[in-house]
Scaffold this motif. Structure first.
Motif, PDB file in Angstrom:
ATOM      1  N   PRO A 151      -2.404   2.534  -6.366  1.00  0.00           N
ATOM      2  CA  PRO A 151      -2.786   1.755  -7.387  1.00  0.00           C
ATOM      3  C   PRO A 151      -1.434   1.740  -8.227  1.00  0.00           C
ATOM      4  O   PRO A 151      -0.240   2.366  -7.848  1.00  0.00           O
ATOM      5  CB  PRO A 151      -3.678   2.753  -8.052  1.00  0.00           C
ATOM      6  N   ALA A 152      -1.556   1.150  -9.444  1.00  0.00           N
ATOM      7  CA  ALA A 152      -0.242   0.874 -10.280  1.00  0.00           C
ATOM      8  C   ALA A 152       0.408   2.260 -10.770  1.00  0.00           C
ATOM      9  O   ALA A 152      -0.432   3.121 -10.866  1.00  0.00           O
ATOM     10  CB  ALA A 152      -0.866  -0.001 -11.530  1.00  0.00           C
ATOM     11  N   GLY A 153       1.634   2.012 -10.785  1.00  0.00           N
ATOM     12  CA  GLY A 153       2.179   3.352 -11.380  1.00  0.00           C
ATOM     13  C   GLY A 153       2.496   4.717 -10.497  1.00  0.00           C
ATOM     14  O   GLY A 153       2.949   5.656 -10.956  1.00  0.00           O
ATOM     15  N   THR A 154       2.187   4.297  -9.195  1.00  0.00           N
ATOM     16  CA  THR A 154       2.436   5.630  -8.166  1.00  0.00           C
ATOM     17  C   THR A 154       4.052   5.213  -7.507  1.00  0.00           C
ATOM     18  O   THR A 154       4.437   6.008  -6.467  1.00  0.00           O
ATOM     19  CB  THR A 154       1.537   5.214  -6.859  1.00  0.00           C
ATOM     20  N   GLY A 155       4.818   4.238  -8.212  1.00  0.00           N
ATOM     21  CA  GLY A 155       6.302   4.174  -7.709  1.00  0.00           C
ATOM     22  C   GLY A 155       6.496   3.499  -6.188  1.00  0.00           C
ATOM     23  O   GLY A 155       7.340   3.806  -5.562  1.00  0.00           O
ATOM     24  N   LYS A 156       5.491   2.785  -5.833  1.00  0.00           N
ATOM     25  CA  LYS A 156       5.620   2.116  -4.629  1.00  0.00           C
ATOM     26  C   LYS A 156       6.875   1.381  -4.502  1.00  0.00           C
ATOM     27  O   LYS A 156       7.621   1.517  -3.327  1.00  0.00           O
ATOM     28  CB  LYS A 156       4.260   1.445  -3.968  1.00  0.00           C
ATOM     29  N   THR A 157       7.108   0.391  -5.124  1.00  0.00           N
ATOM     30  CA  THR A 157       8.020  -0.668  -5.155  1.00  0.00           C
ATOM     31  C   THR A 157       9.369   0.086  -5.719  1.00  0.00           C
ATOM     32  O   THR A 157      10.416  -0.207  -4.781  1.00  0.00           O
ATOM     33  CB  THR A 157       7.829  -1.710  -6.022  1.00  0.00           C
ATOM     34  N   THR A 203      -6.772  -2.999  -4.934  1.00  0.00           N
ATOM     35  CA  THR A 203      -7.816  -3.114  -5.872  1.00  0.00           C
ATOM     36  C   THR A 203      -7.624  -4.206  -7.187  1.00  0.00           C
ATOM     37  O   THR A 203      -7.997  -4.337  -7.812  1.00  0.00           O
ATOM     38  CB  THR A 203      -7.989  -1.773  -6.792  1.00  0.00           C
ATOM     39  N   GLN A 204      -6.070  -4.647  -6.834  1.00  0.00           N
ATOM     40  CA  GLN A 204      -5.699  -5.858  -7.774  1.00  0.00           C
ATOM     41  C   GLN A 204      -5.173  -7.164  -7.172  1.00  0.00           C
ATOM     42  O   GLN A 204      -4.038  -7.416  -7.092  1.00  0.00           O
ATOM     43  CB  GLN A 204      -4.430  -5.437  -8.951  1.00  0.00           C
ATOM     44  N   ILE A 205      -6.193  -7.641  -6.472  1.00  0.00           N
ATOM     45  CA  ILE A 205      -5.860  -9.138  -5.793  1.00  0.00           C
ATOM     46  C   ILE A 205      -6.156 -10.238  -6.503  1.00  0.00           C
ATOM     47  O   ILE A 205      -7.135 -10.350  -7.347  1.00  0.00           O
ATOM     48  CB  ILE A 205      -6.952  -8.920  -4.696  1.00  0.00           C
ATOM     49  N   ASP A 206      -5.097 -10.952  -6.885  1.00  0.00           N
ATOM     50  CA  ASP A 206      -5.333 -12.077  -7.641  1.00  0.00           C
ATOM     51  C   ASP A 206      -5.301 -13.322  -6.772  1.00  0.00           C
ATOM     52  O   ASP A 206      -5.328 -14.698  -7.351  1.00  0.00           O
ATOM     53  CB  ASP A 206      -3.812 -12.052  -8.407  1.00  0.00           C
ATOM     54  N   LEU A 207      -5.499 -13.451  -5.448  1.00  0.00           N
ATOM     55  CA  LEU A 207      -5.919 -14.642  -4.658  1.00  0.00           C
ATOM     56  C   LEU A 207      -6.980 -15.236  -5.334  1.00  0.00           C
ATOM     57  O   LEU A 207      -8.169 -14.942  -5.302  1.00  0.00           O
ATOM     58  CB  LEU A 207      -5.921 -14.341  -3.260  1.00  0.00           C
ATOM     59  N   ASP A 263      -9.096   6.097 -11.577  1.00  0.00           N
ATOM     60  CA  ASP A 263     -10.030   6.899 -11.254  1.00  0.00           C
ATOM     61  C   ASP A 263     -11.461   6.352 -11.828  1.00  0.00           C
ATOM     62  O   ASP A 263     -12.328   6.117 -11.013  1.00  0.00           O
ATOM     63  CB  ASP A 263     -10.020   8.245 -11.655  1.00  0.00           C
ATOM     64  N   ALA A 264     -11.450   5.822 -12.934  1.00  0.00           N
ATOM     65  CA  ALA A 264     -12.629   5.180 -13.426  1.00  0.00           C
ATOM     66  C   ALA A 264     -12.989   3.930 -12.905  1.00  0.00           C
ATOM     67  O   ALA A 264     -14.027   3.471 -12.596  1.00  0.00           O
ATOM     68  CB  ALA A 264     -12.506   5.046 -15.180  1.00  0.00           C
ATOM     69  N   TYR A 265     -11.904   3.119 -12.592  1.00  0.00           N
ATOM     70  CA  TYR A 265     -12.188   1.739 -12.000  1.00  0.00           C
ATOM     71  C   TYR A 265     -12.577   1.847 -10.375  1.00  0.00           C
ATOM     72  O   TYR A 265     -13.348   1.328  -9.919  1.00  0.00           O
ATOM     73  CB  TYR A 265     -10.777   1.057 -11.831  1.00  0.00           C
ATOM     74  N   ASP A 298     -15.858   0.639  -8.758  1.00  0.00           N
ATOM     75  CA  ASP A 298     -15.943  -0.140  -7.733  1.00  0.00           C
ATOM     76  C   ASP A 298     -17.118   0.569  -6.547  1.00  0.00           C
ATOM     77  O   ASP A 298     -17.675  -0.207  -5.903  1.00  0.00           O
ATOM     78  CB  ASP A 298     -14.576  -0.464  -7.182  1.00  0.00           C
ATOM     79  N   ALA A 299     -16.839   1.679  -6.386  1.00  0.00           N
ATOM     80  CA  ALA A 299     -17.769   2.289  -5.496  1.00  0.00           C
ATOM     81  C   ALA A 299     -19.116   2.101  -5.833  1.00  0.00           C
ATOM     82  O   ALA A 299     -19.948   1.872  -5.104  1.00  0.00           O
ATOM     83  CB  ALA A 299     -17.411   3.873  -5.361  1.00  0.00           C
TER      84      ALA A 299
END
Length: 350
Positions: A120-126, A249-253, A294-296, A300-301
């Protein structure tokens, strides 16, 4: 003591949240712990580890305290050893993994040719991938850095953009430029870009190329199509490392499947390809970001469970769980006057 506890004793508050059965008292340079023996022992070890990190010159934040407590509770070793590995030092600031998941992600980049950082966002991947790219360039392990991402609008139509082709593309690539300027001397970045040592380009520019002796980072990979993902991965040349990052979880296609979703099934189990999956525990932004993720995820689940039930003619599992929870509240002895009341027919309103 000031560096250990943080401004306004902010880290002390974080410590108390990690071990709620422990009372922490600070008098001068002395810290006293009282409460549950098991939690007191864990809190003491956490403070000892944090002291080692502070004496080693590491700046502490709420994320480091929470991550260190999690490492201790899970028996994953010494937080001071796990979280003290600096990837890069830029303008007096050290870039290092701050959670166990980030440490595993960074280690995977060291030991595999292709690494997928999914989370998810904010995990420092990039950010961590770019830090490893700059480190590899400084060590002369690669000849150039190539940063790319698909130029996909995030849920809105930007319309006509004025300027040259570069001016039109730059807004999509701006996050990569920002991270680059944080990790390198801002005066050096334009020179490296001009000589091609560092290249920032949209994904469409990768077709037909073979990338040798390069560190290649594909950002926002959830917005690639399966065809684009295949095209990108087959650009790999000799002496190169690839890191692909994205949040499924954040697909913009606008239509069609995500190449990142498909590749997790197609390439799973192939040697020298690693999938690093980060979670809300690895979020290093504001603490609310982890709870939002976590809420999203929970929502989604629930929606997926509902779709499955409708397709198979089953009762709604979410409504059933809510009804069972309400019945359970009565059976556990919660007073009836504390239970939510349903309006009686004809009692007014609709």
């Amino acid at each position: 003591m000031v560096r250990l506890l943080g401004p306004q004793d902010r880290l002390l508050t974080t410590l108390e949240k990690q071990y709620p059965l422990v009372d922490v008292h600070v008098r001068g340079n002395q810290i006293t712990l009282e409460g549950d023996p098991a939690q007191v022992a864990a809190a003491k070890r956490l403070i000892d580890e944090l002291l080692v990190m502070v004496r080693g010159g590491q700046e502490l934040g709420e994320v480091e305290v929470a991550s260190s407590a999690r490492i201790i509770d899970q028996g994953q070793g010494s937080p001071a050893e796990v979280l003290s590995q600096a990837i890069l030092t830029s303008r007096g600031k050290s870039i290092r993994p701050k959670t166990l998941g980030q440490k595993a992600y960074v280690d995977a980049i060291d030991h595999h040719t292709i690494v997928f950082g999914i989370g998810p966002a904010g995990t420092g991947k990039t950010y961590l991938a770019m830090a490893k790219a700059v480190q590899a360039l400084q060590r002369k392990e690669v000849d150039r850095i190539i940063l790319t991402r698909p130029a996909v609008e995030a849920g809105e139509r930007l319309g006509f953009l004025p300027g040259t082709l570069t001016d039109k593309i730059d807004p999509y690539l701006r996050p990569l430029y920002d991270a680059l300027n944080e990790m390198m001397d801002p005066e050096l970045v334009p020179k490296l870009l001009a000589t091609g040592v560092v290249e920032v380009a949209p994904l469409a520019y990768m077709r037909g190329r073979t990338l040798n002796n390069s560190f290649i980072v594909l950002d926002e990979a959830q917005n690639t199509t399966p065809e684009q993902m295949k095209m990108f991965l087959t650009r790999l040349g000799f002496g190169s490392t690839m890191v692909v990052t994205g949040d499924i979880t954040q697909i913009d296609l606008p239509t069609g499947a995500s190449g990142l979703q498909l590749v997790t099934r197609v390439l799973d189990g192939i040697d020298d390809i690693h999938f690093a999956r980060l979670t809300s525990d690895d979020v290093v932004r504001h603490s609310l970001v982890g709870r939002i993720v976590d809420a999203y995820t929970k929502y989604d689940a629930e929606q997926q469970a509902r779709r499955h039930a409708r397709e198979n003619g089953l009762p709604d599992p979410v409504d059933g769980a809510n009804r069972a929870e309400r019945r359970g509240g009565l059976s556990r002895g919660i007073p009836r006057d504390r239970q939510p009341r349903r309006p009686r027919p004809g009692a007014g309103g609709r």
